[in-house]
Design a protein around this motif. Structure first.
Motif, PDB file in Angstrom:
ATOM      1  N   GLY A   9       7.359 -28.535   4.222  1.00 49.07           N
ATOM      2  CA  GLY A   9       6.593 -29.772   4.238  1.00 49.07           C
ATOM      3  C   GLY A   9       6.088 -30.125   2.855  1.00 49.07           C
ATOM      4  O   GLY A   9       6.161 -29.328   1.913  1.00 49.07           O
ATOM      5  N   ARG A  38       6.313 -33.554  16.360  1.00 46.90           N
ATOM      6  CA  ARG A  38       5.389 -33.949  15.309  1.00 46.90           C
ATOM      7  C   ARG A  38       4.159 -34.594  15.911  1.00 46.90           C
ATOM      8  O   ARG A  38       4.211 -35.168  16.997  1.00 46.90           O
ATOM      9  CB  ARG A  38       6.050 -34.906  14.309  1.00 46.90           C
ATOM     10  N   THR A  91       4.861 -39.727   8.656  1.00 47.81           N
ATOM     11  CA  THR A  91       3.754 -38.861   8.257  1.00 47.81           C
ATOM     12  C   THR A  91       3.147 -38.183   9.480  1.00 47.81           C
ATOM     13  O   THR A  91       2.757 -38.850  10.432  1.00 47.81           O
ATOM     14  CB  THR A  91       2.673 -39.662   7.531  1.00 47.81           C
ATOM     15  N   ASP A  93       2.080 -33.819  11.165  1.00 48.89           N
ATOM     16  CA  ASP A  93       2.299 -32.375  11.154  1.00 48.89           C
ATOM     17  C   ASP A  93       3.529 -32.101  12.012  1.00 48.89           C
ATOM     18  O   ASP A  93       3.627 -32.597  13.139  1.00 48.89           O
ATOM     19  CB  ASP A  93       1.086 -31.642  11.718  1.00 48.89           C
ATOM     20  N   THR A 118       3.794 -27.662   9.782  1.00 52.31           N
ATOM     21  CA  THR A 118       3.856 -27.957   8.349  1.00 52.31           C
ATOM     22  C   THR A 118       3.638 -29.454   8.170  1.00 52.31           C
ATOM     23  O   THR A 118       4.138 -30.251   8.959  1.00 52.31           O
ATOM     24  CB  THR A 118       5.200 -27.497   7.750  1.00 52.31           C
ATOM     25  N   GLN A 119       2.876 -29.806   7.162  1.00 47.97           N
ATOM     26  CA  GLN A 119       2.466 -31.190   7.003  1.00 47.97           C
ATOM     27  C   GLN A 119       3.475 -31.975   6.167  1.00 47.97           C
ATOM     28  O   GLN A 119       3.940 -31.494   5.121  1.00 47.97           O
ATOM     29  CB  GLN A 119       1.103 -31.252   6.333  1.00 47.97           C
ATOM     30  N   THR A 121       3.772 -35.796   4.413  1.00 51.46           N
ATOM     31  CA  THR A 121       3.074 -37.025   4.062  1.00 51.46           C
ATOM     32  C   THR A 121       4.026 -37.927   3.292  1.00 51.46           C
ATOM     33  O   THR A 121       4.595 -37.514   2.278  1.00 51.46           O
ATOM     34  CB  THR A 121       1.837 -36.733   3.200  1.00 51.46           C
TER      35      THR A 121
END
Length: 124
Positions: A9, A38, A91, A93, A118-119, A121
């Motif tokens: 991520g 997500r 966007t 997680d 895992t993020q 953005t």
């Protein structure tokens, strides 16, 4: 006990790409269906993609079809999600999930094991 650990991520600009990976351990990887879900801030967890333990079938959410590709490597027990042409709507997680001999369904309750996430953005 199955353990799942996501990685890959990060932050990317709109139109860019990221590749997420999920390392699987604890059981025989070959018999598990793997999926990605997500969850965006303030929203419910949504299905992204699944790859069953059998065959060449792949299941994708409509919102990512044609942009995301799920794959698995049975030699090193990993599942990956290649994400291209990312938009701000991507966007969230991202979570890896596993289901023993699953059918690759979109319902999160069918998956027994989950990673920590895992993020991702995506900025304009």
């Amino acid at each position: 006990q199955v353990q799942l650990v996501e990685s890959g991520g990060g932050s990317v600009q709109a139109g860019g790409s990221l590749r997420l990976s999920c390392a699987f351990s604890g059981r025989s990887f070959n018999y598990y269906t793997l999926a990605w879900f997500r969850q965006a801030p303030g929203k419910e967890r949504d299905f992204v993609a699944a790859i069953p333990w059998f065959g060449a079938y792949r299941n994708y959410a409509a919102s990512v079809k044609g942009r995301f590709t799920i794959s698995r490597n049975n030699a090193n027990n990993t599942v990956s999600l290649q994400m291209n042409n990312l938009t701000q709507e991507d966007t969230a997680d991202y979570y890896c999930a596993a289901h023993y001999r699953g059918m690759g369904r979109e319902n999160d309750y069918t998956y027994n094991y989950w990673g920590q996430g895992t993020q991702v953005t995506v900025s304009s």
